[in-house]
Every structure is written in structure tokens, then in C-alpha cells.
Design a protein around this motif. Sequence first.
Motif, PDB file in Angstrom:
ATOM      1  N   GLN A  87       0.831  -1.205   0.000  1.00 15.29           N
ATOM      2  CA  GLN A  87       0.000   0.000   0.000  1.00 15.29           C
ATOM      3  C   GLN A  87       0.866   1.256   0.000  1.00 15.29           C
ATOM      4  N   LEU A  88       1.961   1.219   0.773  1.00 17.01           N
ATOM      5  CA  LEU A  88       2.868   2.363   0.802  1.00 17.01           C
ATOM      6  C   LEU A  88       3.515   2.581  -0.561  1.00 17.01           C
ATOM      7  N   ALA A  89       3.907   1.479  -1.220  1.00 15.13           N
ATOM      8  CA  ALA A  89       4.507   1.604  -2.552  1.00 15.13           C
ATOM      9  C   ALA A  89       3.514   2.205  -3.542  1.00 15.13           C
ATOM     10  N   THR A  90       2.249   1.793  -3.427  1.00 16.46           N
ATOM     11  CA  THR A  90       1.219   2.344  -4.319  1.00 16.46           C
ATOM     12  C   THR A  90       1.018   3.832  -4.068  1.00 16.46           C
ATOM     13  N   VAL A  91       0.996   4.205  -2.788  1.00 14.93           N
ATOM     14  CA  VAL A  91       0.825   5.626  -2.448  1.00 14.93           C
ATOM     15  C   VAL A  91       2.001   6.446  -2.964  1.00 14.93           C
ATOM     16  N   LYS A  92       3.218   5.905  -2.814  1.00  8.46           N
ATOM     17  CA  LYS A  92       4.394   6.618  -3.317  1.00  8.46           C
ATOM     18  C   LYS A  92       4.323   6.785  -4.834  1.00  8.46           C
ATOM     19  N   LEU A  93       3.904   5.706  -5.516  1.00  4.89           N
ATOM     20  CA  LEU A  93       3.795   5.772  -6.968  1.00  4.89           C
ATOM     21  C   LEU A  93       2.739   6.787  -7.385  1.00  4.89           C
ATOM     22  N   LEU A  94       1.607   6.797  -6.688  1.00  6.45           N
ATOM     23  CA  LEU A  94       0.547   7.752  -6.997  1.00  6.45           C
ATOM     24  C   LEU A  94       1.019   9.179  -6.743  1.00  6.45           C
ATOM     25  N   PHE A  95       1.714   9.387  -5.637  1.00  3.22           N
ATOM     26  CA  PHE A  95       2.205  10.725  -5.312  1.00  3.22           C
ATOM     27  C   PHE A  95       3.219  11.200  -6.354  1.00  3.22           C
ATOM     28  N   LYS A  96       4.083  10.279  -6.783  1.00  2.00           N
ATOM     29  CA  LYS A  96       5.067  10.638  -7.800  1.00  2.00           C
ATOM     30  C   LYS A  96       4.387  11.017  -9.105  1.00  2.00           C
ATOM     31  N   ASN A  97       3.348  10.258  -9.454  1.00  2.00           N
ATOM     32  CA  ASN A  97       2.620  10.550 -10.688  1.00  2.00           C
ATOM     33  C   ASN A  97       1.897  11.894 -10.594  1.00  2.00           C
ATOM     34  N   LYS A  98       1.323  12.170  -9.432  1.00  2.00           N
ATOM     35  CA  LYS A  98       0.647  13.453  -9.238  1.00  2.00           C
ATOM     36  C   LYS A  98       1.637  14.609  -9.341  1.00  2.00           C
ATOM     37  N   GLN A  99       2.826  14.403  -8.795  1.00  2.00           N
ATOM     38  CA  GLN A  99       3.846  15.444  -8.893  1.00  2.00           C
ATOM     39  C   GLN A  99       4.224  15.701 -10.344  1.00  2.00           C
ATOM     40  N   LEU A 100       4.359  14.610 -11.106  1.00  2.00           N
ATOM     41  CA  LEU A 100       4.711  14.757 -12.513  1.00  2.00           C
ATOM     42  C   LEU A 100       3.623  15.508 -13.272  1.00  2.00           C
ATOM     43  N   LEU A 101       2.385  15.141 -13.019  1.00  2.00           N
ATOM     44  CA  LEU A 101       1.284  15.826 -13.694  1.00  2.00           C
ATOM     45  C   LEU A 101       1.213  17.298 -13.294  1.00  2.00           C
ATOM     46  N   HIS A 102       1.495  17.555 -12.028  1.00  2.00           N
ATOM     47  CA  HIS A 102       1.481  18.949 -11.568  1.00  2.00           C
ATOM     48  C   HIS A 102       2.576  19.763 -12.250  1.00  2.00           C
ATOM     49  N   GLN A 103       3.754  19.150 -12.396  1.00  2.49           N
ATOM     50  CA  GLN A 103       4.836  19.845 -13.091  1.00  2.49           C
ATOM     51  C   GLN A 103       4.476  20.111 -14.548  1.00  2.49           C
ATOM     52  N   GLN A 104       3.844  19.116 -15.167  1.00  3.58           N
ATOM     53  CA  GLN A 104       3.450  19.292 -16.560  1.00  3.58           C
ATOM     54  C   GLN A 104       2.405  20.399 -16.698  1.00  3.58           C
ATOM     55  N   LEU A 105       1.464  20.439 -15.767  1.00  3.58           N
ATOM     56  CA  LEU A 105       0.389  21.427 -15.854  1.00  3.58           C
ATOM     57  C   LEU A 105       0.859  22.836 -15.522  1.00  3.58           C
ATOM     58  N   THR A 106       1.857  22.941 -14.673  1.00  4.92           N
ATOM     59  CA  THR A 106       2.338  24.270 -14.273  1.00  4.92           C
ATOM     60  C   THR A 106       3.528  24.741 -15.087  1.00  4.92           C
ATOM     61  N   ASP A 107       3.982  23.923 -16.036  1.00  4.70           N
ATOM     62  CA  ASP A 107       5.100  24.315 -16.888  1.00  4.70           C
ATOM     63  C   ASP A 107       4.577  25.228 -17.995  1.00  4.70           C
ATOM     64  N   THR A 108       4.935  26.510 -17.914  1.00  3.73           N
ATOM     65  CA  THR A 108       4.418  27.483 -18.884  1.00  3.73           C
ATOM     66  C   THR A 108       4.945  27.237 -20.285  1.00  3.73           C
ATOM     67  N   SER A 109       6.091  26.581 -20.397  1.00  2.00           N
ATOM     68  CA  SER A 109       6.642  26.322 -21.721  1.00  2.00           C
ATOM     69  C   SER A 109       5.918  25.196 -22.435  1.00  2.00           C
ATOM     70  N   SER A 110       5.146  24.401 -21.689  1.00  2.00           N
ATOM     71  CA  SER A 110       4.461  23.261 -22.297  1.00  2.00           C
ATOM     72  C   SER A 110       2.955  23.432 -22.338  1.00  2.00           C
ATOM     73  N   THR A 111       2.426  24.276 -21.499  1.00  2.00           N
ATOM     74  CA  THR A 111       0.971  24.391 -21.399  1.00  2.00           C
ATOM     75  C   THR A 111       0.428  25.585 -22.161  1.00  2.00           C
ATOM     76  N   HIS A 112       1.184  26.091 -23.090  1.00  8.45           N
ATOM     77  CA  HIS A 112       0.679  27.230 -23.848  1.00  8.45           C
ATOM     78  C   HIS A 112      -0.449  26.811 -24.772  1.00  8.45           C
ATOM     79  N   ALA A 113      -0.504  25.539 -25.141  1.00 12.41           N
ATOM     80  CA  ALA A 113      -1.573  25.056 -26.010  1.00 12.41           C
ATOM     81  C   ALA A 113      -2.706  24.523 -25.156  1.00 12.41           C
ATOM     82  N   ALA A 114      -3.924  24.872 -25.527  1.00  9.16           N
ATOM     83  CA  ALA A 114      -5.084  24.418 -24.759  1.00  9.16           C
ATOM     84  C   ALA A 114      -5.237  22.910 -24.833  1.00  9.16           C
TER      85      ALA A 114
END
Length: 200
Positions: A87-114
Amino acid sequence: MAKYSINLLQPELIAKQPTWTLARVVSLWVFVFIAMLLWLTWSHYQLNDSKKQVAKSTLAKEAIVTQQMTLESQVASNKADTALVEQLATVKLLFKNKQLLHQQLTDTSSTHAAGFSAAMTELSQYHHRDISLKQVTISGNYIRFSGVAHTPESVPLWLAAFEQSTFLSGHVFSHFTLQENDQKLTEFVISSRQQTGKEQ
């Protein structure tokens, strides 16, 4: 008047003293008795000393066995529950994935396209707990996902969920590769079509 005498007692007629007299026999028996008594006393002392050493060794062995059992019990009680570890490994994996998605969404160089922002939103919405994305590339009609999965079968299940999405539905992922890494996890690369030139 001179006296004349003749010794009629010849040497062989003189009685010889016996070698083993009563006094000598008694003395010998007394000596043997004392020697035996001393030997028995020494043997008894050595036997008692040996018994004491054996008793000490037995107590030490019992103490070591008891300590070993105690340590084994402590180690067993300190072992983490397998279900909790997973369960801890799953939570870590989920948290890592959420962090990646957050970085992608907040990256102004990549999110200029709708379209990219919409794709990231749907990826977050249809997230699979066994999938961890490492890179997302969207260029026109070209879509490429790369990441790590706990099991190979979780990748098709994750892709099947895109049929209900708005932006990602309708794309045909013709390029699909799976490979197991050193951590026994499945690395995957999925793209809607082969991109000409070097992939970003």
C-alpha cells in the motif's frame, strides 16, 4: 689353666630374618591406603569441578538460546506487514505521478496550447494507480506516453479508460513497447503514430 672352646654354631645354622615381616606388611598396607585415599580425594575434587563447569556451560547455553528466541521474536514483531508495504509503494507511486502531472500542468513552456492542458487534465482524471508517467509529448496529432507500470496488463487497462475521455478518445496508439527493468517494473512507450525525425 687355659680354656679351649669350639664354636659349634655354623653360619648356616643361624636363622635368617624374613623379608616380609608383619611390621613391614602393615606399613605397606598403610601406605597403599593413604595413597588410595589421596587419589580418591583428588578424583572426587576433579569430578565436582567438572560438574560445576558443565553446569555453568549449560546455564550459558540456555541463556544464549533464550536471548536468541527473544531477538527472533523482536525481529518478527518488527517486520512490516506485506499489505502495508504494498500500500505504501502504491501511495508513493501515486504521489510521484501526481507530482509529474502537476509539473506538466504548471510548466508554462508546455501548457501554452489548450490541447496539452486538456490532455493533462484527462490524464489526471483517468489516472491508474499502477501507472507512473515519466514523459508526455503532444505535437499536433502525435501523442507519446512513456512511463513505468507495476504489471504489463495494467497498461492496456489504462489505455482502455481513454475511450470515455474527450480529448484522448479517437487516437490510435499504433506504437506500443513494453520492457522489464532491473526493479522488475514494466517500462512502456506508447505513441499514436511513429514520429518522423527525433522524438521529443
